[in-house]
Design a protein around this motif. Structure first.
Motif, PDB file in Angstrom:
ATOM      1  N   GLY A  21      -6.952   2.841   2.411  1.00  0.00           N
ATOM      2  CA  GLY A  21      -6.628   1.985   1.256  1.00  0.00           C
ATOM      3  C   GLY A  21      -5.541   1.018   1.657  1.00  0.00           C
ATOM      4  O   GLY A  21      -5.058   1.065   2.796  1.00  0.00           O
ATOM      5  N   PRO A  22      -5.189   0.132   0.750  1.00  0.00           N
ATOM      6  CA  PRO A  22      -4.197  -0.882   1.108  1.00  0.00           C
ATOM      7  C   PRO A  22      -2.878  -0.253   1.572  1.00  0.00           C
ATOM      8  O   PRO A  22      -2.395   0.700   0.964  1.00  0.00           O
ATOM      9  N   LEU A  23      -2.360  -0.805   2.660  1.00  0.00           N
ATOM     10  CA  LEU A  23      -1.072  -0.360   3.186  1.00  0.00           C
ATOM     11  C   LEU A  23      -0.117  -1.547   3.132  1.00  0.00           C
ATOM     12  O   LEU A  23      -0.314  -2.546   3.828  1.00  0.00           O
ATOM     13  N   GLN A  36       3.473  -7.131   2.115  1.00  0.00           N
ATOM     14  CA  GLN A  36       2.067  -7.514   1.973  1.00  0.00           C
ATOM     15  C   GLN A  36       1.144  -6.458   2.544  1.00  0.00           C
ATOM     16  O   GLN A  36       1.555  -5.658   3.373  1.00  0.00           O
ATOM     17  N   PRO A  37      -0.113  -6.481   2.135  1.00  0.00           N
ATOM     18  CA  PRO A  37      -1.065  -5.530   2.720  1.00  0.00           C
ATOM     19  C   PRO A  37      -1.237  -5.827   4.212  1.00  0.00           C
ATOM     20  O   PRO A  37      -1.327  -6.974   4.615  1.00  0.00           O
ATOM     21  N   LYS A  56       8.130  -5.171  -5.553  1.00  0.00           N
ATOM     22  CA  LYS A  56       7.535  -4.878  -6.858  1.00  0.00           C
ATOM     23  C   LYS A  56       6.074  -5.323  -6.930  1.00  0.00           C
ATOM     24  O   LYS A  56       5.316  -4.832  -7.760  1.00  0.00           O
ATOM     25  N   ASP A  57       5.692  -6.239  -6.014  1.00  0.00           N
ATOM     26  CA  ASP A  57       4.301  -6.697  -5.930  1.00  0.00           C
ATOM     27  C   ASP A  57       3.316  -5.529  -5.847  1.00  0.00           C
ATOM     28  O   ASP A  57       2.181  -5.629  -6.292  1.00  0.00           O
ATOM     29  N   VAL A  58       3.764  -4.423  -5.243  1.00  0.00           N
ATOM     30  CA  VAL A  58       2.881  -3.281  -5.076  1.00  0.00           C
ATOM     31  C   VAL A  58       2.610  -2.611  -6.417  1.00  0.00           C
ATOM     32  O   VAL A  58       1.498  -2.189  -6.703  1.00  0.00           O
ATOM     33  N   PHE A  59       3.637  -2.579  -7.240  1.00  0.00           N
ATOM     34  CA  PHE A  59       3.535  -1.808  -8.483  1.00  0.00           C
ATOM     35  C   PHE A  59       3.174  -2.694  -9.668  1.00  0.00           C
ATOM     36  O   PHE A  59       2.511  -2.280 -10.599  1.00  0.00           O
ATOM     37  N   LYS A 123      -0.817   6.248  -8.012  1.00  0.00           N
ATOM     38  CA  LYS A 123      -1.630   6.268  -6.801  1.00  0.00           C
ATOM     39  C   LYS A 123      -0.920   5.675  -5.598  1.00  0.00           C
ATOM     40  O   LYS A 123      -1.524   5.440  -4.555  1.00  0.00           O
ATOM     41  N   THR A 124       0.344   5.383  -5.777  1.00  0.00           N
ATOM     42  CA  THR A 124       1.073   4.780  -4.669  1.00  0.00           C
ATOM     43  C   THR A 124       1.979   5.807  -3.999  1.00  0.00           C
ATOM     44  O   THR A 124       2.720   6.522  -4.676  1.00  0.00           O
ATOM     45  N   THR A 125       1.863   5.876  -2.701  1.00  0.00           N
ATOM     46  CA  THR A 125       2.775   6.717  -1.944  1.00  0.00           C
ATOM     47  C   THR A 125       3.833   5.808  -1.329  1.00  0.00           C
ATOM     48  O   THR A 125       3.499   4.823  -0.671  1.00  0.00           O
ATOM     49  N   VAL A 126       5.089   6.150  -1.597  1.00  0.00           N
ATOM     50  CA  VAL A 126       6.168   5.272  -1.151  1.00  0.00           C
ATOM     51  C   VAL A 126       6.863   5.853   0.070  1.00  0.00           C
ATOM     52  O   VAL A 126       7.304   7.003   0.043  1.00  0.00           O
TER      53      VAL A 126
END
Lengths: 338, 661, 155, 132, 324
Positions: A21-23, A36-37, A56-59, A123-126
């Protein structure tokens, strides 16, 4: 769980993680570093102190489609949008992660919570990343943030010589390190001692500031402070704690989609109302809104100032009108400094 | 949501032969806002129009789209039909599915989707159409003629005869213009004054004509039907009401100046009428040469004037008047040939221009009508005429042909032979151009019967030697160098625009070509109109032309002006630009590019903090605006838009056309 | 996705949007029709009063919405119904053409031509020529907003 | 006499060398009228232009005119069509020389002494002018 | 920094304080220092105390003329410190009727070019503590010692190819002029891009523009963007969508640049203001280059009397397309 990987092996790690998935990573994009991905060939830059735009772009992505519709005759069909796939955010510095916690308060801790945000957040792992050397604008110390540690991270990463040390702190974090498999080596013996990082001392005194500002809506200080503001949205867009969005449709007679995207309270149209009235018609009202929001309204609800001292507004404002200047102008300066 | 009706025309088989009408109608039903769709064999027929009007009423339609021939063909027909049903005609849109579709494509499979796309675009545009009203404008029933030469006089007489008031503004003290300076006219050899003077008198006496001589236009504002003009009547220092034109003043006046009318070949007094038949016969005092004005003493004219008409205190007077139409007829100048050093003009009294030579023939001219050399008063025996002096001269940026020189040179050569029977003429020419009734015959007469030697070639140098002028030229037909010992040389200097033409053009709001001749609106079909509605041009201010052409053009301009003045109201353009003043920042770039000066700055007041702020924004005068829309493009903020072709309408068309269904 | 690139059952066909001034070029198009000339069906004309009305943003919008080529046509210099509209558009559109080329558009994608009302043959020729050139170039992906043709099929 | 319709090499060369287009001439003859050496010319300047228009290259190549022309520029100054006839003449001279074929002289024909003594510039321009 | 700097600030202060304190102007637009010595922010001075904060050094990049748009609503007469680019910006605003000449007093500051902090860091290999300037050279003091560099190598990008460092308009010139500079590399990047294939160029811009946040700092900082309502915000028609799609990025940036045709004064504030370093000036310069090539040399902001190229025409203008 502690693991370790040599820095030169990182591209392999990226490849492996991105397969699922996107990293998201701090990536060198021409002259700037952006969160960025990652894709094959992208140049990750873990040495950058701060990305130009926060994580914050991720969330809360700058653009997020959440509804699609299709019409035929009198029938309107609404098509739900699946947005959240598992995401890894790798290399989030403590200030940015602290800011995400502030977004959580807004989007999750109040009823009703924001579904889109929840899905993404869950769904985000930080993977947090400790800071080694601050840039001149970093001032997270002022907010009690330890640049060496991001408490909310699923995995905490440290750079040490040629190694990256990884410590899983949550189940999600462990799963992530497991996912990497053989690429990682055991790091139980590695010592995670991040050097103490001292950020800029602007001589701020935030004690009682929010309370103090309650009565200062009409304070003459606003008549001066706003003047240099150009009215662009740089500060709000680079800021990790700004969370306003706008909703727009794109489509035509037959079909369309509705998406939300970042908006900025510094824009004249931000508070345009249907009848044509705009309660914040001038730059003064808008500048006041932004700083009052950070320093008074948010703290009033959530008990903390909505700033993490990442320094992005100090770096990016074309005319150097930033939150430190505002805090000082509003009396949040230690007396000795004056 | 609008309620749109779509009507598709078969045009017999013209459309239906290539476009599947049924499919098109079906597709139209699915366009947003379409509540009714229909088709008919000939939509432009009365039956077809009835279908539209009925459907509008029955279905309560507020937008109509017709898929027919080109809007340039029948847009008006269908707009009228819509209006009959009580719909504003501008709520109708035409999709051109004939000229732009069925006639240029052969395959029905291809043409049908294209027709649908064009209809979809028309429907998308129509949804944004607004009800428009063409402004109805008042017409001031009075015309202004600028220039009192033969063109101005003729135009004024025609307009006056049609029953409208006309003012003639003439900058010289008398009307008459260039024609008054001529001896005779080609090809009939009529005496110029004999045919002009009666016209001048007629103009002066006509109850509908008001002569404003010694006057100039200072300012023109307004627009077709309502031009507000400021005219400066220059001080004559003579009261025209008291003056009887007896002539004592100019007889007694002790000071002199070169006569403009005589091309400077002789002198006139400081108080003068330019020529003997001047109209009005009221002198003016030339301040520059008058002793009283220069030195404060003399006043002889004042003392001698029987009716005491001299008034040294007279001031320029500004007359402000409104006119419905303007005819510009300001004529031409003659090129000063001193720029050609090789011809020696200005360095010898016997080297003249055509117009100067014209005065030599004239009985009231500098030589009293005797054709003699100005150097020694002897009649010239050998006269060399040289053509194209400054005409057809690419090197000096004057590419055009002056048109009249070939003919007046032939005329002057004939007149010369009549006055000086033993004179011999030589004409150096490049081409002889004699288009015109009786012109060729006239020129041949000169060559064959009046001892005029036509030399095809040019002259390279002229210089005085002993008591004559050596003219060195070439005859390109024999390729021989020619040297003529001439007594006199006449240069056919180019006909050029008036020196003040560019300024007048700006003032009046009409444009010129690169030679400063005023531009007609269309070189073929609108020869007397200009791009500014209500302003017409006549005579040599538009391009070099001879008298009959000038007079015809003047009458044509008059007819156009009469047509305009005869209207009760003028119908303006409905699709005009419009400023959203709250968004307009007042940069006025639109003002700079507007070809019709329809945009002007206006000050508005806006609330600001606790007070009021004044600021400048643009404003469109819908009476002047012709709807080109260039302003809407120059406006970066979209604060000026064109009704009928607005930004959102065109964008909607683009969106719809690009939607591939 | 195929719809987004103007692909039909018969393969890809370019979409050319042509903006024509009412007085010359649109009338030239009418004459082409009256004279029964033919040109590819790919060209679709939008009528504007004058080439001076041509806002470059209309061109960009056409590219966003799926046009493969855009042709602006106006009166020949000196023949403008409004005297100077085409002189103004000549400057504006020249600067703009160079700008879009600088942005990476092939020069053929955006063209300007002067076509008079008597040049029905030229109208047909130009429309044919731009269509052929665009066909040779292939579909335009630059600036195309994939959401337009099929918003919902994206996901 | 025939009119050449094909492109003449001589004339094309002349155009290239002079940058002048003889088609602009409308044969007013002012050049010939003004030319101080007109009497000595077998073809008057305006005729030269006419011959150029007609493509009569052989006649031009044989004419004395280009060689008599003194390059005084009077013709150019007088020409209402903005044609620089002096350049036309110079162009003709160059073209005629180059079209004659064969080198007029080359380095081999010069003695070492000449080669040594003559200024380099004169040599180069000489070769350029007189060599094919 | 030192004395020379103090001296010049004093000279500026002296000139403006007479006018400000004497009531000739109601407000002075100048610069003051930011948090660090290498930062400046606009100063809105109304009193002697305000003037104490006045700065004029190698870090006064912000273009002040734009602030006139707002300040002239509140003040009758405003003084502005203008560098070469600020003065051209003033002329630009003047041409757009945004300011009235008689309401403004311009104090001209011939400009040696402003320095780029990041270049200092790069050159010094660490955070500079202070700098000293001498004869076109800069001595950068860092923790570990000193580094010397050519001043020209440390300039902000926007100052590198500045052709007119002297104010084109002023009421009072405070220092001796620098003279017109010969610039050779102004269009270098544009030319390099022109050399590329269309495909490469598109790729270049797609990548560069993909960073755009739509913060509109470029617009807000720009002296030619003086519209009250930008096309970006308009509802009818909706020229510009808010989505972060490549097509919307191109729409904004191409139109922004196009709106500067013949109007851009090449001050580079757009690019300097961009938080993600998009090379915006190259788009502007492309248009400057083309307009100059096609319609004759024109430098916006030099002479307010000269008609901007898109507001005029010549019948024999060339075109960038076939006119056959």
């Amino acid at each position: 769980m502690k693991k370790v990987i040599a820095r030169e092996k990182l591209p392999e790690l990226w490849k492996s993680l991105a397969a699922k998935g996107p990293l998201f990573l701090p990536i060198q994009e021409g002259p700037v570093v952006l969160f960025q991905p990652w894709s094959e060939g992208a140049e990750a830059n873990l040495d950058a102190v701060n990305t130009a735009v926060s994580a914050k772009d991720v969330f809360l992505p700058r653009e997020e489609t959440y509804l699609q519709y299709r019409c035929s005759g009198n029938q309107l069909e609404l098509i739900p949008v699946e947005n959240a796939e598992p995401v890894i955010a790798f290399g989030v510095h403590p200030c940015d992660l602290k800011a995400v916690e502030m977004l959580d308060k807004v989007y999750l801790d109040q009823e009703p919570s924001d579904e889109l945000y929840r899905q993404r957040r869950e769904k985000t792992t930080v993977v947090g990343l400790s800071c080694r050397e601050p840039d001149p604008f970093c001032f997270c110390n002022e907010f009690g943030i330890n640049p060496a540690d991001a408490p909310g991270a699923d995995v905490m990463a440290h750079l040490k010589n040629g190694l990256v040390l990884l410590e899983a702190r949550t189940d999600k974090g462990k799963a992530l390190l497991d996912q990497a498999g053989d690429l990682l080596q055991d790091g139980s013996d590695e010592k995670f001692e991040a050097a103490e990082v001292k950020t800029a001392d602007f001589g701020l005194n935030l004690e009682g500031l929010p309370e103090n500002l309650k009565e200062r809506f009409e304070d003459p200080v606003w008549d001066e402070l706003y003047k240099s503001c150009l009215g662009c949205g740089v500060c709000t867009y680079v800021c990790p704690t700004c969370y306003c969005f706008d909703v727009e449709d794109f489509g035509h007679e037959g079909e369309g989609q509705r998406f939300r995207c970042w908006d900025s309270c510094m824009y004249g149209h931000f508070t345009d109302m249907a009848g044509g009235h705009n309660p914040r018609a001038g730059r003064k009202e808008r500048v006041r809104q932004r700083f009052m929001h950070k320093l008074q309204y948010y703290p009033e609800t959530f008990n903390e100032i909505a700033c993490v001292g990442c320094g992005r507004c100090l770096r990016s404002c074309p005319v150097n009108l930033d939150i430190v200047q505002a805090i000082k102008a509003l009396g949040g300066e230690t007396v000795e400094q004056r | 949501m609008p309620r749109t009706g779509v009507f598709i025309c078969h045009c017999g088989t013209n459309i239906a032969g290539t476009v599947d009408i049924d499919k098109t109608v079906e597709a139209s039903r699915n366009f947003p806002g379409v509540v009714h769709a229909d088709e008919y064999r000939y939509l432009c027929s009365e039956m077809g129009q009835d279908i539209i009007t009925k459907a509008i009423k029955e279905n309560d339609l507020d937008r109509v789209v017709v898929g027919t021939c080109s809007p340039r063909m029948h847009e008006n027909t269908f707009r009228k039909a819509a209006a009959e049903a009580g719909l504003n005609p501008y709520l109708l849109e035409v999709a051109n599915i004939r000229e732009h579709c069925s006639w240029v494509h052969k395959d029905m499979e291809e043409a049908t989707p294209k027709a649908i796309a064009l209809l979809r675009a028309a429907a998308a545009k129509a949804a944004l159409n607004e009800a428009l009203e063409a402004p109805r404008l008042d017409v001031e029933k009075r015309a202004l003629v600028i220039g009192g030469g033969i063109a101005g006089i003729q135009a004024a007489l025609d307009i006056a005869e049609a029953g409208y008031e006309v003012d003639i503004v003439e900058k010289d003290p008398s009307i008459g213009g260039r024609m008054a300076q001529l001896e005779k006219t080609f090809p009939t050899l009529d005496c110029s004054a004999c045919i002009l003077t009666p016209k001048m008198v007629e103009a002066a006496q006509h109850p509908n004509i008001n002569l404003l001589t010694y006057s100039e236009v200072d300012e023109v504002k307004g627009f077709v039907g309502q031009f507000d003009v400021k005219i400066r009547q220059k001080a004559r220092y003579v009261d025209p009401v008291k003056c009887t034109g007896c002539g004592i003043c100019w007889e007694k006046c002790p000071s002199k100046a070169p006569s403009e009318f005589e091309m400077g070949l002789s002198k006139r007094k400081s108080i003068y009428v330019p020529f003997a038949q001047a109209v009005p016969m009221v002198p003016v005092i030339d301040r520059d040469s008058c002793l009283y004005f220069r030195k404060g003493r003399c006043q002889i004219c004042e003392k001698e004037c029987p009716p005491q008409a001299i008034d040294y205190e007279q001031q320029d007077e500004i007359i402000e008047r409104r006119y419905g139409a303007i005819v510009v007829a300001t004529g031409f100048d003659q090129l000063d040939p001193t720029i050609y050093g090789e011809y020696g003009y200005g360095q010898h009294p016997d080297i003249l221009t055509g117009l100067e030579f014209e005065r030599i023939f004239n009985a009231s001219g500098p030589t009293g009508g005797k054709v003699v050399k100005l150097s020694d008063g002897k009649p010239p025996k050998k006269v060399v005429f040289i053509q194209c002096i400054g005409s057809r001269d690419k090197a000096r940026g004057m590419n055009y042909c002056s048109k009249i020189c070939c003919m007046y040179t032939a005329k002057q050569a004939i007149l010369l032979k009549e006055k000086v029977p033993d004179a011999k003429s030589y004409v150096f020419y490049i081409d002889v151009r004699t288009g015109g009734k009786g012109y060729e015959e006239f020129q041949r007469r000169a060559a064959e019967e009046h001892d005029v030697a036509y030399m095809r070639g040019q002259v390279g140098k002229i210089f005085p030697e002993d008591d004559h002028l050596v003219v060195r030229g070439i005859d390109s037909l024999t390729n021989r160098n020619i040297e003529i010992k001439a007594d006199m040389v006449v240069l056919a200097a180019a006909t050029v625009a008036r020196g003040d033409a560019p300024e007048l053009g700006r003032l009046v709001g009409i444009n010129s070509d690169s030679y400063h001749f005023f531009n007609e609106a269309h070189p073929k079909l609108k020869p007397v109109e200009t791009h500014t509605a209500g302003i017409f041009i006549a005579g040599a201010c538009q391009a070099p032309k001879d008298i009959p052409e000038t007079v015809s053009q003047a009458s044509a301009a008059a007819v156009k002006a009469i047509g305009l003045l005869s209207k009760e109201k003028l119908q303006g353009e409905a699709c005009t630009a419009e400023v959203i003043q709250s968004d307009c920042s007042g940069c006025l770039n639109c003002e700079a590019i507007c070809p019709y000066t329809a945009i002007t700055p206006v000050e508005i007041e806006e609330r600001y903090k606790d007070g009021v702020l004044k600021r400048t924004v643009a404003e469109v005068n819908p009476a002047l605006c012709q709807g080109c829309g260039s302003c809407a493009v120059t406006c970066r903020s979209g604060s000026i838009n064109l009704k009928g072709f607005s930004n959102d309408q065109i964008m909607a068309e683009v969106d719809a056309i690009c939607l591939q269904r | 996705m195929s719809a987004a690139l103007n692909e039909t059952a018969g393969g890809w066909e370019p979409l050319i949007v042509s903006f024509c001034c009412n007085w010359c070029s649109y009338a030239g198009g009418d004459l082409a029709g009256t004279s029964r000339m033919s040109y590819p069906v790919n060209v679709k004309v939008i009528r504007v009063p004058c080439s001076g009305r041509m806002n470059p943003m209309f061109v960009l919008r056409a590219f966003q919405r799926g046009a493969d080529g855009v042709l602006v046509a106006g009166c020949h210099p000196g023949d403008c119904h409004y005297t100077s509209g085409n002189y103004q558009s000549r400057r504006r559109l020249s600067a703009f053409k160079r700008l879009v080329e600088f942005a990476g558009f092939e020069p053929e994608r955006f063209e300007v031509r002067w076509i008079s009302s008597s040049e029905g043959d030229k109208f047909a020729e130009e429309m044919t020529s731009i269509t052929e050139k665009i066909k040779a170039l292939g579909p335009n992906r630059k600036m195309r907003d994939a959401r337009w043709q099929s918003v919902t099929s994206k996901v | 006499m025939t009119t050449e319709t094909g492109k003449s090499r001589l004339i094309e060369d002349m155009k290239m060398h002079s940058g002048q287009d003889p088609n602009g001439c409308y044969q007013c003859g002012k050049c010939s009228a003004a030319c101080p050496v007109s009497a000595a010319l077998d073809l008057k300047p305006h005729q030269v232009l006419r011959y150029l228009q007609m493509g009569l290259e052989n006649e031009l190549a044989e004419s004395k005119t280009p060689w008599v022309c003194a390059s005084c520029f009077t013709c150019a100054a007088r020409c209402p069509r903005d044609i620089d006839l002096a350049r036309v003449m110079e162009g003709l001279r160059l073209s005629i020389l180059r079209n004659r074929g064969g080198n007029k002289f080359g380095p081999a024909e010069l003695t070492p002494e000449q080669l040594e003594k003559l200024p380099q510039q004169a040599l180069v321009s000489g070769f350029r002018k007189y060599n094919k | 920094m030192a004395e020379r700097n103090v001296e010049s600030v004093n000279k500026v202060r002296e000139a403006v304080s007479q006018d400000l304190l004497g009531g000739r102007i109601d407000l002075l637009l100048g610069w003051e220092k930011g948090h660090y010595w290498w930062q400046s922010r606009p100063l809105f001075a109304r009193s002697e105390a305000d003037l104490e904060k006045l700065a004029w050094d190698s870090f006064c990049a912000v273009n002040l003329s734009r602030y006139l748009l707002e300040e002239l609503k509140d003040h009758d007469k405003v003084g502005v410190l203008v560098k070469g680019c600020d003065a051209r910006a003033f002329n630009r605003l003047l041409q757009d009727n945004m300011v009235r000449r008689e309401q403004v007093i311009l104090y001209g500051l011939p400009c040696p070019g402003m320095l780029d902090y990041n270049r200092l860091v790069e050159k010094a290999g660490g955070a500079p503590l202070e700098i000293t300037e001498e004869n076109g050279r800069v001595i950068i003091k860092v923790g570990s010692g000193e580094q010397e560099a050519q001043r020209d190598d440390l300039l902000l990008d926007k100052c590198k190819d500045c052709r007119y460092p002297d104010p084109a308009v002023y009421d009072q010139l405070l220092f001796s002029p620098q003279g017109e500079k010969e610039v050779t590399e102004r269009f270098k990047t544009v030319e390099e891009l022109e050399e590329m294939s269309a495909e490469e160029r598109f790729g270049y811009w797609e990548k560069e523009l993909s960073r755009c946040l739509r913060c509109y700092a470029c617009r807000q900082a720009c002296p030619f963007c003086s519209c009250r309502e930008c096309f970006v915000e308009q509802e009818n028609p909706r020229w510009q969508g808010r989505a972060y799609q490549p097509s919307e990025n191109f729409m904004f940036h191409l139109v922004r640049a196009y709106h500067g045709t013949g109007r851009c004064i090449d001050c580079g504030e757009c690019e300097r203001s961009c938080p993600v370093d998009i090379p915006l000036q190259e788009l502007n310069r492309k248009l400057i280059k083309d307009i100059n090539e096609l319609y004759g040399d024109y430098e916006a902001g030099l002479d307010p009397e000269q008609e901007p190229p898109l507001l005029t025409y010549r019948p024999d203008d060339p075109a960038a397309f076939s006119e056959k």
